[in-house]
Design a protein around this motif. Structure first.
Motif, PDB file in Angstrom:
ATOM      1  N   GLN A   1       0.367  -1.176   0.332  1.00  0.00           N
ATOM      2  CA  GLN A   1       0.276  -0.108  -0.311  1.00  0.00           C
ATOM      3  C   GLN A   1       1.095   1.520  -0.175  1.00  0.00           C
ATOM      4  OE1 GLN A   1      -2.984   0.715  -0.428  1.00  0.00           O
ATOM      5  NE2 GLN A   1      -4.356  -0.688   0.528  1.00  0.00           N
ATOM      6  N   VAL A   2       0.771   2.017  -1.529  1.00  0.00           N
ATOM      7  CA  VAL A   2       1.034   3.518  -0.772  1.00  0.00           C
ATOM      8  C   VAL A   2       0.056   4.550  -0.534  1.00  0.00           C
ATOM      9  CG1 VAL A   2       1.952   5.203  -2.544  1.00  0.00           C
ATOM     10  CG2 VAL A   2       2.673   2.881  -2.676  1.00  0.00           C
ATOM     11  N   GLN A   3       0.597   5.849   0.736  1.00  0.00           N
ATOM     12  CA  GLN A   3      -0.040   6.272   0.965  1.00  0.00           C
ATOM     13  C   GLN A   3       0.407   7.971  -0.128  1.00  0.00           C
ATOM     14  OE1 GLN A   3       1.120   4.676   3.114  1.00  0.00           O
ATOM     15  NE2 GLN A   3      -0.065   3.232   2.922  1.00  0.00           N
ATOM     16  N   LEU A   4      -0.317   8.550  -0.660  1.00  0.00           N
ATOM     17  CA  LEU A   4       0.044  10.089  -1.233  1.00  0.00           C
ATOM     18  C   LEU A   4      -0.601  11.516  -0.245  1.00  0.00           C
ATOM     19  CD1 LEU A   4      -0.168   8.987  -4.943  1.00  0.00           C
ATOM     20  CD2 LEU A   4       1.796   9.034  -3.585  1.00  0.00           C
ATOM     21  N   SER A  17       1.630  33.458  -6.230  1.00  0.00           N
ATOM     22  CA  SER A  17       2.785  31.609  -6.632  1.00  0.00           C
ATOM     23  C   SER A  17       2.138  30.879  -5.272  1.00  0.00           C
ATOM     24  CB  SER A  17       3.754  32.392  -6.244  1.00  0.00           C
ATOM     25  OG  SER A  17       4.146  32.850  -7.316  1.00  0.00           O
ATOM     26  N   LEU A  18       2.280  29.531  -5.745  1.00  0.00           N
ATOM     27  CA  LEU A  18       2.081  28.626  -4.652  1.00  0.00           C
ATOM     28  C   LEU A  18       3.196  27.483  -4.711  1.00  0.00           C
ATOM     29  CD1 LEU A  18      -1.812  27.757  -4.234  1.00  0.00           C
ATOM     30  CD2 LEU A  18      -0.493  28.722  -2.254  1.00  0.00           C
ATOM     31  N   ARG A  19       3.383  26.777  -3.885  1.00  0.00           N
ATOM     32  CA  ARG A  19       3.845  25.482  -3.609  1.00  0.00           C
ATOM     33  C   ARG A  19       3.688  24.338  -2.948  1.00  0.00           C
ATOM     34  NH1 ARG A  19      10.193  23.451  -0.728  1.00  0.00           N
ATOM     35  NH2 ARG A  19       8.436  23.503   0.805  1.00  0.00           N
ATOM     36  N   LEU A  20       2.902  23.217  -3.816  1.00  0.00           N
ATOM     37  CA  LEU A  20       2.339  22.307  -3.289  1.00  0.00           C
ATOM     38  C   LEU A  20       3.041  21.207  -2.816  1.00  0.00           C
ATOM     39  CD1 LEU A  20      -0.031  21.946  -5.869  1.00  0.00           C
ATOM     40  CD2 LEU A  20      -0.479  23.069  -4.109  1.00  0.00           C
ATOM     41  N   SER A  21       2.899  20.463  -2.089  1.00  0.00           N
ATOM     42  CA  SER A  21       4.135  18.952  -1.634  1.00  0.00           C
ATOM     43  C   SER A  21       3.035  17.550  -1.447  1.00  0.00           C
ATOM     44  CB  SER A  21       4.297  19.544  -0.500  1.00  0.00           C
ATOM     45  OG  SER A  21       5.189  20.134  -0.391  1.00  0.00           O
ATOM     46  N   CYS A  22       3.864  16.821  -2.101  1.00  0.00           N
ATOM     47  CA  CYS A  22       3.538  15.394  -2.138  1.00  0.00           C
ATOM     48  C   CYS A  22       4.352  14.851  -1.218  1.00  0.00           C
ATOM     49  CB  CYS A  22       2.982  15.243  -3.623  1.00  0.00           C
ATOM     50  SG  CYS A  22       2.314  13.033  -3.250  1.00  0.00           S
ATOM     51  N   VAL A  23       3.996  13.738   0.063  1.00  0.00           N
ATOM     52  CA  VAL A  23       4.778  13.433  -0.178  1.00  0.00           C
ATOM     53  C   VAL A  23       3.825  11.938   0.027  1.00  0.00           C
ATOM     54  CG1 VAL A  23       5.854  12.017   2.989  1.00  0.00           C
ATOM     55  CG2 VAL A  23       5.444  14.381   2.251  1.00  0.00           C
ATOM     56  N   ALA A  24       4.593  10.641  -0.015  1.00  0.00           N
ATOM     57  CA  ALA A  24       4.339   9.123  -0.276  1.00  0.00           C
ATOM     58  C   ALA A  24       5.394   8.631   0.755  1.00  0.00           C
ATOM     59  CB  ALA A  24       5.273   9.342  -1.785  1.00  0.00           C
ATOM     60  N   ASN A  97       0.461  11.709  -7.673  1.00  0.00           N
ATOM     61  CA  ASN A  97       0.729  10.236  -7.963  1.00  0.00           C
ATOM     62  C   ASN A  97       2.112   9.954  -9.172  1.00  0.00           C
ATOM     63  OD1 ASN A  97      -0.425   7.788  -8.296  1.00  0.00           O
ATOM     64  ND2 ASN A  97      -2.435   7.634  -7.780  1.00  0.00           N
ATOM     65  N   ALA A  98       2.261   9.021  -9.603  1.00  0.00           N
ATOM     66  CA  ALA A  98       3.214   7.933 -10.074  1.00  0.00           C
ATOM     67  C   ALA A  98       1.856   8.246 -12.271  1.00  0.00           C
ATOM     68  CB  ALA A  98       3.312   6.206 -10.181  1.00  0.00           C
ATOM     69  N   ARG A  99       3.061   8.398 -13.051  1.00  0.00           N
ATOM     70  CA  ARG A  99       2.687   7.937 -14.178  1.00  0.00           C
ATOM     71  C   ARG A  99       3.382   7.286 -14.800  1.00  0.00           C
ATOM     72  NH1 ARG A  99       4.447   9.675 -19.094  1.00  0.00           N
ATOM     73  NH2 ARG A  99       3.158  10.359 -21.054  1.00  0.00           N
ATOM     74  N   PRO A 100       2.397   5.701 -15.085  1.00  0.00           N
ATOM     75  CA  PRO A 100       1.019   6.040 -15.114  1.00  0.00           C
ATOM     76  C   PRO A 100       0.792   6.429 -13.617  1.00  0.00           C
ATOM     77  CG  PRO A 100       1.300   4.145 -15.948  1.00  0.00           C
ATOM     78  CD  PRO A 100       2.963   5.242 -16.036  1.00  0.00           C
ATOM     79  N   ALA A 101      -0.465   6.336 -13.460  1.00  0.00           N
ATOM     80  CA  ALA A 101      -1.206   6.555 -12.015  1.00  0.00           C
ATOM     81  C   ALA A 101      -1.494   5.225 -11.416  1.00  0.00           C
ATOM     82  CB  ALA A 101      -2.305   7.383 -12.109  1.00  0.00           C
ATOM     83  N   THR A 104      -3.283   4.261  -5.379  1.00  0.00           N
ATOM     84  CA  THR A 104      -4.456   5.153  -5.013  1.00  0.00           C
ATOM     85  C   THR A 104      -4.188   6.535  -4.719  1.00  0.00           C
ATOM     86  OG1 THR A 104      -5.244   2.862  -3.842  1.00  0.00           O
ATOM     87  CG2 THR A 104      -6.438   4.486  -3.072  1.00  0.00           C
ATOM     88  N   TRP A 105      -5.898   7.019  -5.291  1.00  0.00           N
ATOM     89  CA  TRP A 105      -5.110   8.790  -5.020  1.00  0.00           C
ATOM     90  C   TRP A 105      -5.532   8.777  -2.643  1.00  0.00           C
ATOM     91  CZ3 TRP A 105      -3.945  11.707  -9.402  1.00  0.00           C
ATOM     92  CH2 TRP A 105      -3.943  10.566 -10.310  1.00  0.00           C
ATOM     93  N   GLY A 106      -4.776   9.773  -3.320  1.00  0.00           N
ATOM     94  CA  GLY A 106      -4.705  11.238  -2.568  1.00  0.00           C
ATOM     95  C   GLY A 106      -5.637  11.931  -2.059  1.00  0.00           C
ATOM     96  N   GLN A 107      -6.381  12.657  -1.061  1.00  0.00           N
ATOM     97  CA  GLN A 107      -7.235  13.432  -0.753  1.00  0.00           C
ATOM     98  C   GLN A 107      -6.504  15.187  -1.493  1.00  0.00           C
ATOM     99  OE1 GLN A 107     -10.314  12.955   1.082  1.00  0.00           O
ATOM    100  NE2 GLN A 107      -9.358  10.955   1.025  1.00  0.00           N
TER     101      GLN A 107
END
Length: 115
Positions: A1-4, A17-24, A97-101, A104-107
């Protein structure tokens, strides 16, 4: 299982401007995955905005070229999206998400560009 887990969204004025972050986390060898940022605007399908390969080659959809920059920090299992000169049409929920996705999608994180 992977959580994003995505973060960093918010309300910003046009041109801001904004900076988005994604932790896996979980069962992932982050460094070998091509990672992408996707977005879904109200009433529209989710689209790929930008992606970065495991060797840091990047690609962007035409509408964000020159304004958005994707980057990654493999030591932190994190992918970023730096967004400059934001426009109202960038308003959407942003996901990674990964590419391809394949995960499981996060929120997601909401980005709203409005005066």
């Amino acid at each position: 299982q992977v959580q994003l887990v995505e973060s960093g969204g918010g309300l910003v004025q046009p041109g801001g401007s904004l900076r988005l972050s994604c932790v896996a986390s979980g069962s992932i060898i982050f460094s070998i995955n091509n990672m992408g940022w996707y977005r879904q605007a109200p009433g529209k399908q989710r689209e790929l905005v930008a992606f970065i390969t495991n060797v840091r080659w990047t690609n962007y959809t035409d509408s964000v070229k020159g304004r958005f920059t994707i980057s990654r920090d493999n030591a932190k299992n994190t992918v970023y999206l730096h967004m400059n000169n934001l426009k109202p049409e960038d308003t959407a929920v942003y996901y990674c998400n990964a590419r391809p996705a394949i995960f499981t999608w996060g929120q997601g994180t909401q980005v709203t560009v409005s005066a």
